[in-house]
Every structure is written in C-alpha cells, then in structure tokens.
Write a protein that holds these residues in place. Structure first.
Motif, PDB file in Angstrom:
ATOM      1  N   ARG A 225      24.237  87.890  37.228  1.00 44.13           N
ATOM      2  CA  ARG A 225      24.874  86.895  36.372  1.00 44.13           C
ATOM      3  C   ARG A 225      23.838  86.261  35.437  1.00 44.13           C
ATOM      4  NH1 ARG A 225      29.890  86.514  38.551  1.00 44.13           N
ATOM      5  NH2 ARG A 225      30.046  87.138  40.745  1.00 44.13           N
ATOM      6  N   PRO A 226      24.305  85.715  34.325  1.00 43.17           N
ATOM      7  CA  PRO A 226      23.372  85.161  33.333  1.00 43.17           C
ATOM      8  C   PRO A 226      22.696  83.890  33.842  1.00 43.17           C
ATOM      9  CG  PRO A 226      25.644  84.690  32.725  1.00 43.17           C
ATOM     10  CD  PRO A 226      25.715  85.635  33.881  1.00 43.17           C
ATOM     11  N   THR A 228      22.398  81.128  32.251  1.00 43.10           N
ATOM     12  CA  THR A 228      23.091  79.933  31.761  1.00 43.10           C
ATOM     13  C   THR A 228      24.594  80.111  31.930  1.00 43.10           C
ATOM     14  OG1 THR A 228      23.173  80.833  29.519  1.00 43.10           O
ATOM     15  CG2 THR A 228      21.316  79.386  30.066  1.00 43.10           C
ATOM     16  N   GLY A 231      26.778  82.647  29.668  1.00 44.57           N
ATOM     17  CA  GLY A 231      25.925  83.614  28.996  1.00 44.57           C
ATOM     18  C   GLY A 231      26.556  85.003  28.977  1.00 44.57           C
ATOM     19  N   LYS A 232      26.122  85.848  28.049  1.00 42.61           N
ATOM     20  CA  LYS A 232      26.700  87.175  27.883  1.00 42.61           C
ATOM     21  C   LYS A 232      25.619  88.259  27.929  1.00 42.61           C
ATOM     22  CE  LYS A 232      30.833  85.496  27.063  1.00 42.61           C
ATOM     23  NZ  LYS A 232      31.925  85.633  28.058  1.00 42.61           N
ATOM     24  N   VAL A 233      26.018  89.448  28.343  1.00 42.18           N
ATOM     25  CA  VAL A 233      25.113  90.596  28.351  1.00 42.18           C
ATOM     26  C   VAL A 233      24.914  91.096  26.921  1.00 42.18           C
ATOM     27  CG1 VAL A 233      24.772  92.961  29.147  1.00 42.18           C
ATOM     28  CG2 VAL A 233      25.850  91.276  30.662  1.00 42.18           C
ATOM     29  N   GLY A 256      28.893  89.633  33.710  1.00 43.51           N
ATOM     30  CA  GLY A 256      27.576  90.157  34.049  1.00 43.51           C
ATOM     31  C   GLY A 256      27.609  91.648  34.278  1.00 43.51           C
ATOM     32  N   THR A 277      19.238  91.936  29.245  1.00 45.73           N
ATOM     33  CA  THR A 277      18.956  90.960  28.190  1.00 45.73           C
ATOM     34  C   THR A 277      20.212  90.116  28.007  1.00 45.73           C
ATOM     35  OG1 THR A 277      17.447  92.488  27.085  1.00 45.73           O
ATOM     36  CG2 THR A 277      18.305  90.640  25.787  1.00 45.73           C
ATOM     37  N   TRP A 278      20.034  88.797  28.106  1.00 45.14           N
ATOM     38  CA  TRP A 278      21.178  87.896  28.071  1.00 45.14           C
ATOM     39  C   TRP A 278      21.206  87.076  26.785  1.00 45.14           C
ATOM     40  CZ3 TRP A 278      24.386  88.640  32.095  1.00 45.14           C
ATOM     41  CH2 TRP A 278      23.858  89.119  33.303  1.00 45.14           C
ATOM     42  N   PRO A 280      22.291  83.466  25.432  1.00 40.58           N
ATOM     43  CA  PRO A 280      22.523  82.182  26.105  1.00 40.58           C
ATOM     44  C   PRO A 280      23.975  81.732  25.971  1.00 40.58           C
ATOM     45  CG  PRO A 280      21.334  81.854  24.056  1.00 40.58           C
ATOM     46  CD  PRO A 280      21.385  83.335  24.281  1.00 40.58           C
ATOM     47  N   HIS A 413      27.617  79.318  38.946  1.00 40.91           N
ATOM     48  CA  HIS A 413      28.641  79.850  38.046  1.00 40.91           C
ATOM     49  C   HIS A 413      30.056  79.563  38.531  1.00 40.91           C
ATOM     50  CE1 HIS A 413      25.764  82.055  35.520  1.00 40.91           C
ATOM     51  NE2 HIS A 413      25.115  82.287  36.634  1.00 40.91           N
TER      52      HIS A 413
END
Length: 694
Positions: A225-226, A228, A231-233, A256, A277-278, A280, A413
C-alpha cells in the motif's frame, strides 16, 4: 405475526423489519437448511427470523445479525431457550448469509432490542405446537403437559423430546395451548447472568474466524500500500517478487499491488520485494496542525448569551481514532465469470453484497456472501473494504484468494473515527443554567470526482447536534455543526458522535458546578430531567463512595449519558500523581437498559466501554503527518493495555420490566466524561485536547 413454512420438521418464522404481506407468502423451491444434513426445509428465510427444531433435538435459528464479540448469539439463544423451555446447550445460532430483503443490519446498539419481540414470539409459537403434537400423540389434554429441557413431559412421567415431535408439529396450524410469550415474572433464563454459549470455543481456539476457513484453492494474499492516504501506483517492478518461491500472482489494484502466494510468509516476503513508485495522495501536504486549524474555522459561531448571565465553557479537540479490532480484516473471495462467493465478517452484508456485485460486474443474485463471526468490530465491520478488495483481486488473478490486511494496513489505510472540534458554552444566572450552546465541526469524507476538493473544503450547516444536551434542565438549548471535507477513510466508531459531543458536555457540566460552588453529583441530581438517570447516578455515587477523601494527585470523576432507550452513569477514580502517566484505578458503572437479557454480557459491554473511555481520553489517537497516518501498530497506537485497566471494576444493572434498550455503545460517553473529569480534579487543570498526551 409468526408464519409456518412448509417443512418436514417444525419450522416457524417471524418477519424482521419487512412488509408482512410479502413474508406471509414466502415460499420457494426446496433447499437444504443450514444445520443437520437430514433436514429438508421448503421455504425461504428472506426477511425472516427462522427457527427449526431438528429430528436430532437441536433448535436452530439462522441469525440475521453478526457476532463480533458483543454476545448477540448468546442473548438471542437465551430468548429462544426461555420461551421454548429448551436447554441453552440445545440451541444453535448459525449466522445467516446475506439476504435479498429485510433487516440484516448489526449496529446502533439495536440487535437485542430489535430481536427481543420476534425471537420470543417465534419460540413461544414453536412450543405451543410441540405441546399440541404431544397431546395428540398421548391423547391427553394439552393443558396437563409441561415443557422442560427441550422435552414435553406428561403428568404420568412420560417424556418426548422436541426432536421426536417435530415432524408431527410441523403440520399443526391451530394449537391447543397459548402461544403468547411468558410474562417477565416467569422468566428463568432471561435476566440470569449467563456464560456465553461460544465461550469454550473461543478460549480453546475452536471458534472459526475468516482466517481459519479453508476454501478450496483460496491462497494467502496481501497488498503493498502507498505511504500516504489515497496514494496511487505510478509504476511497479515485480520481477523479483514473481521469481520468489511460493508466489502465484502479482496483481495491480486501485489501492496498491496484491501478492497471491502459497503462505502468508511467502506473500509478505514477496510484497516487500516489490519496487513500487507511488504518487502521493491528495492530502500529502496536510498534517495535524493544518487539519485542526480548518476544524476550528469550520465550527459555527455561537449566538449571543442571555443578558446578565455568566459564561462557563471552552473548546475541545478530539483526535482521529482507529477501531483496531483484535482480529485484523480478512476476507476470502472466489470470483468466477458468472458467480462469486465471499466469506467475511460483516455488519451490513446486504449492502456489501450489492456493492461487491457492482464492482465485479455481476448481478446481485449471482454473488453469495457468507457472514462469519468477527473478532471485534466497534463499527469497523460496517464497511467492507477488505471484502471488496478481495473480490477484485480474485477476479484479476482468476483464482480464489484469502486476503489479510495487516495491523499496519488497517491503522494507516483503514477507517477511523473523524477528528472533531467543539465549542461549548453554558450560561448561568441566579444560581442556575439558563442556556446551553454546543457547536462542533468534524472531518467528513470526500473523494476526488465527487464534487469536493482533494485538499478539502469547509462547510457549515445549522442543524441540531446529535448529542443529548437536553439531558439537563439547562434552559434554552442550541447547537450547530460544520464539517471539513477531506479525502480520507472515515467510519462510525463505537458511540459515533456521542463519544465526543457528550464527553465535552459532561466536562462543562462539572465546570459549571464548580463555578456555582456545587458538588458535581449534587448539581447533576438537581438538574437532570429523568428519574431513571438520577437513579443510576445515585447508584454509582453510593457504590463508589462519592466524595471520600483521596490522596493528593488522586480524584474521583463522574458522568452520565442517556441514549438507545437506556441510560448509564460512571464513577472513576484516577491516580494522576504523575500527570503524564495517569492510571485509572477504579471504575463503577450503573446502567438501566430495560430488561437485561444477559446481565453478564451487559457487564462485559460496560467494561469494554470503560476501557474505550480510558483509551480515547488518556492515551490513544492517530496523527496525520503530511498525508500519512503515523501509527502502524499497538506499539504507537497506544490503546489501553492490561496495565492501564482499572484495578477494580464493578457494574450495577438496574432492575426493570421494560423491553430491552441498547447497550453496546451506551457506556462510552459516560466513561470518557468521567475519566476526563477525574483527571481535571486530580491535576487542577482543564483538559481540552484528547487524548491528553497527544
């Protein structure tokens, strides 16, 4: 009304929160009932509480609620055993699957009160038919027979088990004895302190939770999971993870990257090997101080106080709080091209089924949700995040999965009680309160694409507070509320708004009493509207020896609360000799909940709310650091442990012949208010921020 379902055994049903006309015609293709394999039931339990008496002399009730540790299976089994004159050990309470209609919601402290009438009527009807069947078999007047321990007994000593009578009882429509539930004066089971029917299974590890289930082909699954919230992949390099032994699939999802593996050990190792790589999340620039600033700005202004009055009050800040149930979120999902089955613990399985069906693109009728007992909830299992995620992973991976959220996953989360800010003012003149005002603002949930700014907006709305300021004769009452919309996961936390609003109000009640030179208990007694609330207050004051001499740094505190057609008072003693490390040493609670079906279960509920009050006032909260939740385990989410629990706890259950009210959430506001008031008196301070060490 109670309806008979066509069956080879005695099967009766009562409607729950549905249109009785639809329930009356409830018949469907024959299907196997939950329970013994030799029981064939024709009918449907949609919209119904269904009771079966099997040939093996078992009483089976498919419960349309979830057991999450609150003891609802025991309470309903006691209702059934009472009216049926059955042994409690002969009553089975499997949890019903998600239905298509009716009331299957577990929440709002409503389970016992909503089931009390239907369950008792159901069992009383079944008993009348069993007695009638025995009377016909023995050619005796039904009025001469009695029932006891899941048997019918004749005057000459002959006995017949309910199981031996069930087939003939199934065909009876007109009974020879009354089918009315017993009056309270004849209760032998209801009202007696009773050990949970599942206690041995829980302590021996026999009780099965979602993580214990074995579903063919369902492989352990975890999610990276990110850092923050939201957050997105951006990109993922999963080559190292895929090459590790025991890894079956790596699936990218909205929240994620999921890893499906042979064991959870393999899954966690592969998850940690992912190179992600995330991007934010939308709150990446936001921390506690900025959120608090927005909350303060969102609290509506209080109107002018009455002329000639003096003012007592203040502003109160409450942090985000995680539900943190002891059993982490787990769900098993088997999604196929044309159907799906999901296993998880849910307080709202019907809504969960509908949203899962929509997400995976199947008709609701093709999604089957099995409700599993849960290891704690406190509102967390009202939402179905894990089940929805498991279904999406199963569909993408094309195989069944057993998804587990780690403790860090849920703390960082998962859903949480929203932070809030309160402005409370009591106006008094000539020795009495003439006006009481309470305005508040809390964080509310919003998401991008739903008309709200990702960074959050401020809204204020003039509407009555969901609090109980009217508990006291405090003259003119007023309350407004506002909100700060943020893209973060929020959820109903045990006692919902009352846990903060009523805590702040009970602190102000104490401060008003001090301003008027009055004792806190005496002041409450003089201003409370309800005789019932006064009675529970008197009980804790007497049992807790209110006003006794305490050493320096020690003090007592008291608070009351009324909700769910019930009321409670709490007296706390605290050792705050070290103000940074206070310890609640004693808690005395008294509750009037109407008929207490299981006083032992109610005592456990009150004990749990006492620990919640201690935790949220003195210790436990979540910090937001640049869009991320700081806490990741019980090491830093500082919920009360055994060493923080009171050395002495006692609960007094007030006698009552009223139907049951609610109890599961009732004690939180009173406990939290009493802890805060005790701390204030012990330290000579006016606490305004909770938890106090935040």
């Amino acid at each position: 009304m109670v309806y008979s379902l066509a069956a080879t055994t005695l099967t009766v049903a009562a409607p729950l929160g549905c249109d009785t006309s639809s329930a009356a015609g409830a018949e469907a293709t024959p299907h196997r009932a939950e329970g013994p394999s030799d029981v064939l039931v024709t009918g449907t339990d949609e919209e119904m509480l269904v009771l079966e008496v099997t040939a093996a002399n078992r009483v089976v009730v498919r419960l349309p609620r979830v057991e999450v540790g609150q003891g609802v299976t025991t309470a309903v089994a006691m209702m059934i055993a009472e009216e049926l004159d059955a042994r409690l050990a002969d009553v089975d309470m499997p949890l019903a699957e998600a239905r298509t209609e009716g009331n299957q919601f577990t929440g709002g402290s409503s389970s016992v009160s909503s089931l009390y009438g239907p369950a008792r009527q159901l069992a009383a009807t079944a008993r009348a038919r069993l007695v009638t069947a025995a009377a016909r078999r023995w050619h005796l007047p039904a009025r001469t027979l009695r029932t006891w321990n899941t048997r019918v007994i004749a005057p000459d000593g002959r006995t017949a088990t309910y199981g031996s009578l069930t087939a003939s009882a199934a065909g009876i429509r007109r009974t020879a004895v009354s089918s009315k539930p017993k009056p309270a004066s004849r209760h032998r089971v209801i009202g007696r302190p009773t050990t949970r029917i599942d206690a041995r299974d829980i302590v021996t590890g026999t009780a099965r939770y979602t993580g214990d289930l074995t579903v063919a082909g369902a492989r352990p699954t975890v999610v990276a999971r990110p850092p923050t919230l939201g957050g997105k992949v951006v990109s993922v390099d999963d080559r190292a993870a895929r090459a590790m032994p025991g890894v079956h699939a790596v699936v990218r999802i909205a929240g994620g990257v999921a890893v499906v593996a042979e064991t959870f050990h393999h899954a966690f190792r592969a998850r940690d090997a992912l190179r992600v790589t995330w991007a934010p999340g939308p709150l990446a620039g936001l921390s506690d101080a900025a959120i608090r600033y927005r909350l303060i700005a969102a609290v509506p202004r209080l109107g002018p106080p009455p002329r000639g009055s003096a003012q007592v009050g203040g502003e109160f800040a409450f942090a985000f709080v995680s539900h943190a149930p002891m059993e982490v979120l787990t769900a098993v999902a088997d999604v196929r091209p044309h159907s799906a089955e999901i296993w998880f613990s849910s307080q709202s399985p019907m809504g969960a089924r509908d949203s899962i069906a929509s997400a995976i693109g199947l008709p609701e009728s093709k999604v089957r949700v099995h409700v599993v007992r849960g290891g704690g909830s406190f509102g967390r299992r009202l939402d179905h995040d894990a089940a929805l995620e498991a279904a999406l992973i199963s569909k993408a991976a094309r195989q069944p999965v057993k998804l587990m959220w780690s403790r860090a996953d849920d703390l960082r989360h998962g859903r949480m009680r929203p932070a809030s800010h309160h402005r409370v003012r009591a106006s008094h003149a000539r020795g009495r309160v003439v006006a009481f005002a309470h305005a508040t603002a809390s964080v509310s949930e919003s998401y991008e694409g739903q008309g709200a700014s990702a960074q959050g907006g401020i809204r204020a709305a003039a509407r009555p507070l969901p609090s109980d300021s009217g508990l006291y004769n405090f003259g003119r009452l007023s309350g407004d509320s506002g909100s700060v919309e943020l893209a973060m996961p929020l959820g109903a936390w045990r006692s919902v708004d009352s846990g903060t609003t009523r805590t702040a109000e009970e602190i102000v009640v104490d401060e008003v009493a001090a301003s008027l030179g009055k004792d806190p208990v005496a002041f409450r007694r003089a201003t409370l509207r309800s005789k019932t609330v006064k009675a529970v207050l008197d009980k804790v004051a007497a049992a807790g020896h209110w006003g006794r001499t305490m050493p320096d740094g020690h003090a007592q505190g008291v608070a009351v609360h009324e909700e769910y057609d019930s009321c409670v008072a709490c007296l706390v003693e605290i050792d705050a000799g070290d103000p940074r490390n206070p310890r609640v040493t004693r808690v005395v609670m008294a509750a009037d909940v109407g008929t207490a079906v299981n006083p032992r279960g109610l005592e456990a509920q009150l004990m749990g709310t006492a620990v919640d009050g201690i935790s949220t006032v003195l210790r436990a909260g979540l910090h937001i650091d640049r869009g991320a939740v700081r806490e990741g385990s019980f090491a830093d989410f500082r919920y009360a442990r055994q060493r923080h629990a009171p050395l002495h706890f006692e609960a007094h259950i007030m006698p009552s012949r009223r139907d049951p009210g609610g109890a599961g959430e009732l004690g939180v506001p009173a406990a939290a208010g009493a802890v805060a008031n005790a701390y204030a008196r012990a330290t000579g301070t006016t606490p305004r921020r909770f938890p106090i060490d935040f």
